[in-house]
Design a protein around this motif. Sequence first.
Motif, PDB file in Angstrom:
ATOM      1  N   GLY A 148       0.787  -1.228   0.000  1.00 15.54           N
ATOM      2  CA  GLY A 148       0.000   0.000   0.000  1.00 15.54           C
ATOM      3  C   GLY A 148       0.814   1.270   0.000  1.00 15.54           C
ATOM      4  N   TYR A 149       2.129   1.154   0.205  1.00 15.41           N
ATOM      5  CA  TYR A 149       2.979   2.342   0.254  1.00 15.41           C
ATOM      6  C   TYR A 149       3.703   2.602  -1.066  1.00 15.41           C
ATOM      7  N   GLY A 150       3.747   1.611  -1.943  1.00 12.93           N
ATOM      8  CA  GLY A 150       4.469   1.773  -3.199  1.00 12.93           C
ATOM      9  C   GLY A 150       4.946   0.436  -3.708  1.00 12.93           C
ATOM     10  N   ALA A 151       6.134   0.425  -4.299  1.00 13.87           N
ATOM     11  CA  ALA A 151       6.656  -0.818  -4.889  1.00 13.87           C
ATOM     12  C   ALA A 151       8.171  -0.829  -4.822  1.00 13.87           C
ATOM     13  N   VAL A 152       8.733  -2.015  -5.093  1.00 14.13           N
ATOM     14  CA  VAL A 152      10.173  -2.173  -5.242  1.00 14.13           C
ATOM     15  C   VAL A 152      10.416  -2.708  -6.651  1.00 14.13           C
ATOM     16  N   TYR A 153      11.240  -2.001  -7.397  1.00 13.73           N
ATOM     17  CA  TYR A 153      11.499  -2.352  -8.794  1.00 13.73           C
ATOM     18  C   TYR A 153      12.935  -2.825  -8.968  1.00 13.73           C
ATOM     19  N   GLU A 154      13.106  -3.793  -9.871  1.00 17.00           N
ATOM     20  CA  GLU A 154      14.449  -4.113 -10.349  1.00 17.00           C
ATOM     21  C   GLU A 154      14.685  -3.245 -11.572  1.00 17.00           C
ATOM     22  N   VAL A 155      15.832  -2.552 -11.619  1.00 15.55           N
ATOM     23  CA  VAL A 155      16.096  -1.612 -12.714  1.00 15.55           C
ATOM     24  C   VAL A 155      17.509  -1.818 -13.250  1.00 15.55           C
ATOM     25  N   ILE A 156      17.728  -1.234 -14.408  1.00 16.11           N
ATOM     26  CA  ILE A 156      19.056  -1.190 -15.014  1.00 16.11           C
ATOM     27  C   ILE A 156      19.517   0.262 -15.009  1.00 16.11           C
ATOM     28  N   ASP A 157      20.707   0.496 -14.488  1.00 15.53           N
ATOM     29  CA  ASP A 157      21.301   1.835 -14.500  1.00 15.53           C
ATOM     30  C   ASP A 157      21.829   2.094 -15.908  1.00 15.53           C
ATOM     31  N   LEU A 158      21.152   2.990 -16.618  1.00 14.04           N
ATOM     32  CA  LEU A 158      21.489   3.224 -18.025  1.00 14.04           C
ATOM     33  C   LEU A 158      22.810   3.951 -18.211  1.00 14.04           C
ATOM     34  N   GLN A 159      23.332   4.565 -17.153  1.00 12.07           N
ATOM     35  CA  GLN A 159      24.582   5.311 -17.273  1.00 12.07           C
ATOM     36  C   GLN A 159      25.716   4.670 -16.472  1.00 12.07           C
ATOM     37  N   ALA A 160      25.536   3.424 -16.087  1.00  9.12           N
ATOM     38  CA  ALA A 160      26.566   2.735 -15.301  1.00  9.12           C
ATOM     39  C   ALA A 160      27.814   2.516 -16.152  1.00  9.12           C
ATOM     40  N   LYS A 161      28.964   2.797 -15.573  1.00  7.93           N
ATOM     41  CA  LYS A 161      30.214   2.611 -16.292  1.00  7.93           C
ATOM     42  C   LYS A 161      30.580   1.137 -16.412  1.00  7.93           C
ATOM     43  N   ASP A 162      30.234   0.372 -15.378  1.00  3.22           N
ATOM     44  CA  ASP A 162      30.517  -1.058 -15.375  1.00  3.22           C
ATOM     45  C   ASP A 162      29.195  -1.806 -15.583  1.00  3.22           C
ATOM     46  N   PRO A 163      28.995  -2.436 -16.728  1.00  6.54           N
ATOM     47  CA  PRO A 163      27.738  -3.141 -16.988  1.00  6.54           C
ATOM     48  C   PRO A 163      27.427  -4.219 -15.955  1.00  6.54           C
ATOM     49  N   ALA A 164      28.466  -4.797 -15.350  1.00  9.31           N
ATOM     50  CA  ALA A 164      28.253  -5.850 -14.357  1.00  9.31           C
ATOM     51  C   ALA A 164      27.606  -5.301 -13.083  1.00  9.31           C
ATOM     52  N   LYS A 165      27.716  -3.978 -12.869  1.00 12.98           N
ATOM     53  CA  LYS A 165      27.139  -3.351 -11.677  1.00 12.98           C
ATOM     54  C   LYS A 165      25.936  -2.470 -12.010  1.00 12.98           C
ATOM     55  N   SER A 166      25.344  -2.688 -13.172  1.00 11.44           N
ATOM     56  CA  SER A 166      24.239  -1.828 -13.613  1.00 11.44           C
ATOM     57  C   SER A 166      22.896  -2.236 -13.006  1.00 11.44           C
ATOM     58  N   GLN A 167      22.833  -3.433 -12.454  1.00  7.54           N
ATOM     59  CA  GLN A 167      21.570  -3.910 -11.868  1.00  7.54           C
ATOM     60  C   GLN A 167      21.370  -3.269 -10.501  1.00  7.54           C
ATOM     61  N   LYS A 168      20.227  -2.598 -10.311  1.00  2.00           N
ATOM     62  CA  LYS A 168      19.923  -1.916  -9.054  1.00  2.00           C
ATOM     63  C   LYS A 168      18.481  -2.228  -8.637  1.00  2.00           C
ATOM     64  N   ALA A 169      18.138  -1.817  -7.440  1.00  2.00           N
ATOM     65  CA  ALA A 169      16.759  -1.912  -6.943  1.00  2.00           C
ATOM     66  C   ALA A 169      16.304  -0.517  -6.559  1.00  2.00           C
ATOM     67  N   ILE A 170      15.072  -0.180  -6.888  1.00  2.00           N
ATOM     68  CA  ILE A 170      14.508   1.124  -6.529  1.00  2.00           C
ATOM     69  C   ILE A 170      13.286   0.914  -5.652  1.00  2.00           C
ATOM     70  N   LYS A 171      13.308   1.544  -4.486  1.00  2.00           N
ATOM     71  CA  LYS A 171      12.148   1.517  -3.592  1.00  2.00           C
ATOM     72  C   LYS A 171      11.336   2.778  -3.834  1.00  2.00           C
ATOM     73  N   GLU A 172      10.057   2.596  -4.130  1.00  2.00           N
ATOM     74  CA  GLU A 172       9.156   3.723  -4.370  1.00  2.00           C
ATOM     75  C   GLU A 172       8.269   3.939  -3.138  1.00  2.00           C
ATOM     76  N   ILE A 173       8.159   5.185  -2.685  1.00  2.00           N
ATOM     77  CA  ILE A 173       7.279   5.545  -1.567  1.00  2.00           C
ATOM     78  C   ILE A 173       6.280   6.578  -2.073  1.00  2.00           C
ATOM     79  N   GLN A 174       5.011   6.237  -2.014  1.00  2.00           N
ATOM     80  CA  GLN A 174       3.966   7.149  -2.482  1.00  2.00           C
ATOM     81  C   GLN A 174       3.445   7.991  -1.317  1.00  2.00           C
ATOM     82  N   TYR A 175       3.166   9.248  -1.620  1.00  2.00           N
ATOM     83  CA  TYR A 175       2.693  10.171  -0.579  1.00  2.00           C
ATOM     84  C   TYR A 175       1.591  11.055  -1.142  1.00  2.00           C
ATOM     85  N   LYS A 176       0.555  11.283  -0.315  1.00  2.00           N
ATOM     86  CA  LYS A 176      -0.536  12.169  -0.692  1.00  2.00           C
ATOM     87  C   LYS A 176      -0.695  13.241   0.369  1.00  2.00           C
ATOM     88  N   VAL A 177      -0.873  14.488  -0.071  1.00  2.00           N
ATOM     89  CA  VAL A 177      -1.001  15.609   0.858  1.00  2.00           C
ATOM     90  C   VAL A 177      -2.369  15.563   1.538  1.00  2.00           C
TER      91      VAL A 177
END
Length: 450
Positions: A148-177
């Motif tokens: 209910g707070y958001g999601a966790v994504y597996e992503v590829i860092d498009l500007q990573a210098k080392d392709p072997a380290k381009s795999q990252k995880a992004i945690k998304e937190i949603q907020y409403k005023v």
Amino acid sequence: AKVKIKKSSTKKLEKEIAEEVLQKKEIEKAKEALGEIKESATTKLSKNRTQGILERVEKKIEKSSIKKEEIKAPQEKITASAPVIQQDIQEKSPSKPTGLPENWKEIKTACYRNKDDIKLLMPILPVKAQLSGEKSSYKITQILQQDGYGAVYEVIDLQAKDPAKSQKAIKEIQYKVPEDSPPNTINDVMNRLKRMVSFLEDAKHPNLAAITDYFYDISSDTTSARLFVVMEFIEGETLEKTFQNYLKTDSIPPELILKILKSLCDVLSYLHKRKPFPISFGDLKPSNILVTSNEEIKLINYGLDKAFEIDSEGKEIYRGTPGYSAPEQKGIDFTNTQADIFALGATMHYLLTGIDPEQKPYNFCKINEVRTGISQKLENLVFQCLNLIPEERKDIDTIKKQLQEINSQELGTLVKKPYPVAKPTRVFKEPVIKEPVIKEPVIKEPVIKE
């Protein structure tokens, strides 16, 4: 926090000045009474009686007197505390949980919202969507987990210098005023979250999931936003999932329990000694601990998704998780290291008994009831961590030292299996892709009739 402390100190100073004025008036009245007594004492009263009255009045004046240095003390206190504002917050919060009502457990657990009742504010981002951060750009390759707070994504860092380290995880937190909020609320909240994450980004430890980037995206109507925290991608399963897998066949090995607990002490000791102020993990529990393939651990969540949750009355929701969250833990308090000690005690109790604190919050049974051969020294250590009074809990270095003196034989053996727990866990691992099954065509032989 600075404004609140300054206002509080100013009010205290004003109150003390007002009390000083009243006391001065009382002193003047007492002096006038003393003068009248001196004048009439020689004619109306005997010498001994007059002397007794004079002594009592003089004591009253002496008791009511205020020294000048005492009046200036509050102002000096305000000036001295200003440069070390974070330390002042750390020392004063949380309030000591003495005098808890008999039903404090029910009150605390009622303040948490059921995960099933929390609905997403915005749709989850689709696979192949691209995100532009402050340090790089990212492309979503997979949705790992959502709540209910958001999601966790597996992503590829498009500007990573080392392709072997381009795999990252992004945690998304949603907020409403919240409704009727000031116009700049959304920007203020996102900037506050970014400042919090910036403290975490500087923390580097082998048992911490490294944060490499963070950014946010505000909706066009400025009523909602998404905060994105970019972390290293870690292969593994949560400690909760690992533990449940062990329980299906036997129980988790004592050597592994001890190794995990010592690693937790190492990383918490590192966080609690951070400068300029200590960092509290805030939501320590087995589902926020990843176990890698070589049985190392990584802390993956700082409880940021609940940091700005408020109830219908605008009050902050209790931070952490029921059963693991300390009695005094509430709202945003990233310096409350004693709350981490309570959560560590709850995690230790879970690993030793197999009883999940979330199922029966704050009802911790004696460990030797379900585990034979456990040393009294270890059981005492667990319940010292679970002390309701923060100041009476042990500090992390003391716990770390005591665990170093305990061997795996002192953990005993789990003899009473706990009830099964079926609930979703956060797992960061690649999905199992099944190969398509190709069936060979069946060729029937022709039937030749005579």
